[in-house]
Design a protein around this motif. Sequence first.
Motif, PDB file in Angstrom:
ATOM      1  N   MET A   4      27.011  34.516  40.039  1.00 11.61           N
ATOM      2  CA  MET A   4      28.196  34.296  39.514  1.00 11.61           C
ATOM      3  C   MET A   4      28.910  33.118  40.148  1.00 11.61           C
ATOM      4  SD  MET A   4      29.382  38.084  39.020  1.00 11.61           S
ATOM      5  CE  MET A   4      30.911  37.634  38.191  1.00 11.61           C
ATOM      6  N   LYS A   5      29.833  32.576  39.426  1.00 11.71           N
ATOM      7  CA  LYS A   5      30.898  31.704  39.896  1.00 11.71           C
ATOM      8  C   LYS A   5      32.143  32.451  39.949  1.00 11.71           C
ATOM      9  CE  LYS A   5      32.687  27.038  39.270  1.00 11.71           C
ATOM     10  NZ  LYS A   5      33.103  26.069  38.235  1.00 11.71           N
ATOM     11  N   ARG A  11      39.586  27.943  44.526  1.00 13.87           N
ATOM     12  CA  ARG A  11      38.273  27.352  45.034  1.00 13.87           C
ATOM     13  C   ARG A  11      37.202  28.129  44.301  1.00 13.87           C
ATOM     14  NH1 ARG A  11      41.469  27.270  50.382  1.00 13.87           N
ATOM     15  NH2 ARG A  11      41.868  25.221  50.718  1.00 13.87           N
ATOM     16  N   SER A  12      36.131  27.307  44.116  1.00 14.75           N
ATOM     17  CA  SER A  12      34.916  27.907  43.666  1.00 14.75           C
ATOM     18  C   SER A  12      33.922  28.383  44.265  1.00 14.75           C
ATOM     19  CB  SER A  12      34.380  27.089  42.412  1.00 14.75           C
ATOM     20  OG  SER A  12      35.100  26.750  41.530  1.00 14.75           O
ATOM     21  N   PHE A  13      33.272  29.566  44.125  1.00 16.50           N
ATOM     22  CA  PHE A  13      32.382  29.994  45.056  1.00 16.50           C
ATOM     23  C   PHE A  13      31.246  30.708  44.189  1.00 16.50           C
ATOM     24  CE2 PHE A  13      36.340  30.724  47.459  1.00 16.50           C
ATOM     25  CZ  PHE A  13      35.920  30.385  48.666  1.00 16.50           C
ATOM     26  N   SER A  26      33.331  40.712  39.556  1.00 20.07           N
ATOM     27  CA  SER A  26      34.649  39.848  39.304  1.00 20.07           C
ATOM     28  C   SER A  26      35.861  40.621  39.409  1.00 20.07           C
ATOM     29  CB  SER A  26      34.341  39.792  37.675  1.00 20.07           C
ATOM     30  OG  SER A  26      35.470  39.111  36.833  1.00 20.07           O
ATOM     31  N   LYS A  27      35.854  42.007  38.973  1.00 22.21           N
ATOM     32  CA  LYS A  27      37.076  42.700  39.372  1.00 22.21           C
ATOM     33  C   LYS A  27      37.681  42.593  40.807  1.00 22.21           C
ATOM     34  CE  LYS A  27      38.727  46.927  37.656  1.00 22.21           C
ATOM     35  NZ  LYS A  27      38.332  48.514  37.639  1.00 22.21           N
ATOM     36  N   LEU A  28      36.482  42.683  41.845  1.00 26.00           N
ATOM     37  CA  LEU A  28      37.100  42.584  43.224  1.00 26.00           C
ATOM     38  C   LEU A  28      37.434  41.054  43.377  1.00 26.00           C
ATOM     39  CD1 LEU A  28      33.787  44.500  44.944  1.00 26.00           C
ATOM     40  CD2 LEU A  28      36.161  45.138  44.466  1.00 26.00           C
ATOM     41  N   ALA A  29      36.744  40.145  42.957  1.00 25.29           N
ATOM     42  CA  ALA A  29      37.275  38.833  42.952  1.00 25.29           C
ATOM     43  C   ALA A  29      38.634  38.567  42.563  1.00 25.29           C
ATOM     44  CB  ALA A  29      36.294  37.646  42.391  1.00 25.29           C
ATOM     45  N   ASP A  30      38.894  39.135  41.617  1.00 17.83           N
ATOM     46  CA  ASP A  30      40.400  39.176  40.887  1.00 17.83           C
ATOM     47  C   ASP A  30      41.439  39.615  42.218  1.00 17.83           C
ATOM     48  OD1 ASP A  30      39.387  37.660  38.713  1.00 17.83           O
ATOM     49  OD2 ASP A  30      39.723  39.720  37.483  1.00 17.83           O
ATOM     50  N   MET A  31      40.993  40.624  42.826  1.00 13.09           N
ATOM     51  CA  MET A  31      41.780  41.026  43.688  1.00 13.09           C
ATOM     52  C   MET A  31      42.041  40.472  44.705  1.00 13.09           C
ATOM     53  SD  MET A  31      40.312  45.312  43.683  1.00 13.09           S
ATOM     54  CE  MET A  31      41.462  45.672  44.921  1.00 13.09           C
ATOM     55  N   VAL A  32      40.785  39.723  45.353  1.00 13.38           N
ATOM     56  CA  VAL A  32      41.002  38.779  46.575  1.00 13.38           C
ATOM     57  C   VAL A  32      41.804  37.699  46.014  1.00 13.38           C
ATOM     58  CG1 VAL A  32      39.528  37.226  47.964  1.00 13.38           C
ATOM     59  CG2 VAL A  32      38.751  39.542  47.338  1.00 13.38           C
ATOM     60  N   ASP A  33      41.640  37.096  44.714  1.00 13.33           N
ATOM     61  CA  ASP A  33      42.289  35.987  44.116  1.00 13.33           C
ATOM     62  C   ASP A  33      43.788  36.272  44.328  1.00 13.33           C
ATOM     63  OD1 ASP A  33      42.516  33.206  42.782  1.00 13.33           O
ATOM     64  OD2 ASP A  33      43.166  34.361  41.365  1.00 13.33           O
ATOM     65  N   GLY A  34      44.253  37.402  43.813  1.00 13.84           N
ATOM     66  CA  GLY A  34      45.667  37.668  43.821  1.00 13.84           C
ATOM     67  C   GLY A  34      46.124  37.628  45.366  1.00 13.84           C
ATOM     68  N   LYS A  35      45.427  38.154  46.150  1.00 18.43           N
ATOM     69  CA  LYS A  35      45.942  37.798  47.703  1.00 18.43           C
ATOM     70  C   LYS A  35      45.989  36.451  48.318  1.00 18.43           C
ATOM     71  CE  LYS A  35      46.888  42.119  48.007  1.00 18.43           C
ATOM     72  NZ  LYS A  35      48.321  42.696  47.627  1.00 18.43           N
ATOM     73  N   GLU A  47      39.723  26.918  53.754  1.00 17.88           N
ATOM     74  CA  GLU A  47      39.007  27.904  53.102  1.00 17.88           C
ATOM     75  C   GLU A  47      38.964  29.227  53.886  1.00 17.88           C
ATOM     76  OE1 GLU A  47      34.525  27.920  51.880  1.00 17.88           O
ATOM     77  OE2 GLU A  47      35.519  26.785  50.529  1.00 17.88           O
ATOM     78  N   SER A  48      38.210  29.034  55.215  1.00 16.09           N
ATOM     79  CA  SER A  48      38.114  30.297  56.020  1.00 16.09           C
ATOM     80  C   SER A  48      39.457  31.046  56.237  1.00 16.09           C
ATOM     81  CB  SER A  48      37.417  29.860  57.216  1.00 16.09           C
ATOM     82  OG  SER A  48      38.328  29.024  57.961  1.00 16.09           O
ATOM     83  N   ARG A  49      40.678  30.187  56.592  1.00 11.02           N
ATOM     84  CA  ARG A  49      42.041  30.914  56.605  1.00 11.02           C
ATOM     85  C   ARG A  49      42.509  31.608  55.319  1.00 11.02           C
ATOM     86  NH1 ARG A  49      43.261  31.674  61.748  1.00 11.02           N
ATOM     87  NH2 ARG A  49      42.902  30.033  62.971  1.00 11.02           N
ATOM     88  N   MET A  50      42.190  31.090  54.321  1.00 11.83           N
ATOM     89  CA  MET A  50      42.563  31.776  52.913  1.00 11.83           C
ATOM     90  C   MET A  50      42.024  33.114  52.998  1.00 11.83           C
ATOM     91  SD  MET A  50      41.961  30.488  49.099  1.00 11.83           S
ATOM     92  CE  MET A  50      40.110  30.566  49.412  1.00 11.83           C
ATOM     93  N   LEU A  51      40.737  32.912  53.005  1.00 13.18           N
ATOM     94  CA  LEU A  51      39.963  34.064  52.814  1.00 13.18           C
ATOM     95  C   LEU A  51      40.272  35.224  53.921  1.00 13.18           C
ATOM     96  CD1 LEU A  51      36.447  32.356  51.825  1.00 13.18           C
ATOM     97  CD2 LEU A  51      37.994  33.937  50.215  1.00 13.18           C
ATOM     98  N   LEU A  52      40.553  34.815  55.267  1.00  9.55           N
ATOM     99  CA  LEU A  52      41.049  35.580  56.433  1.00  9.55           C
ATOM    100  C   LEU A  52      42.146  36.260  56.161  1.00  9.55           C
ATOM    101  CD1 LEU A  52      40.488  36.859  58.945  1.00  9.55           C
ATOM    102  CD2 LEU A  52      41.715  34.954  59.905  1.00  9.55           C
ATOM    103  N   TYR A  53      43.228  35.434  55.466  1.00  7.89           N
ATOM    104  CA  TYR A  53      44.529  36.250  55.173  1.00  7.89           C
ATOM    105  C   TYR A  53      44.538  37.228  53.879  1.00  7.89           C
ATOM    106  CZ  TYR A  53      46.673  32.910  58.508  1.00  7.89           C
ATOM    107  OH  TYR A  53      46.958  32.149  59.509  1.00  7.89           O
TER     108      TYR A  53
END
Length: 107
Positions: A4-5, A11-13, A26-35, A47-53
């Motif tokens: 999945m993309k 950013r794309s993963f 996809s639902k989990l990714a939406d939650m992370v994207d919101g944060k 990228e790492s800081r964004m994901l960490l926060y």
Amino acid sequence: MAQMKLEIGGRSFTVTCQDGEEAHLSKLADMVDGKARESGDPAGLTESRMLLYSALQLADELHNAQAAPAQPAADSDTSPPSPVDNQIVAALEKLADRTEQLANSLE
């Protein structure tokens, strides 16, 4: 295995998941994207800081939800969390751990 993309913080993963788990992921990714979007300007963060926060914010919400006394609904019994709730909690905890490992390896 399905690929999945995911779009998180602009950013794309590309990730792999079990067949049939695409909607859940996809639902989990939406939650992370919101944060990630709540963290401010994603262009100003690595990228790492964004994901960490994002993971820290989700972990904080999870911690607060686990620490809060259960408030049963007026018409419901005091049944334990559903297996789906437990799966979401486990997935968020795993995501937070993986994100922290990624941030540590990039620093």
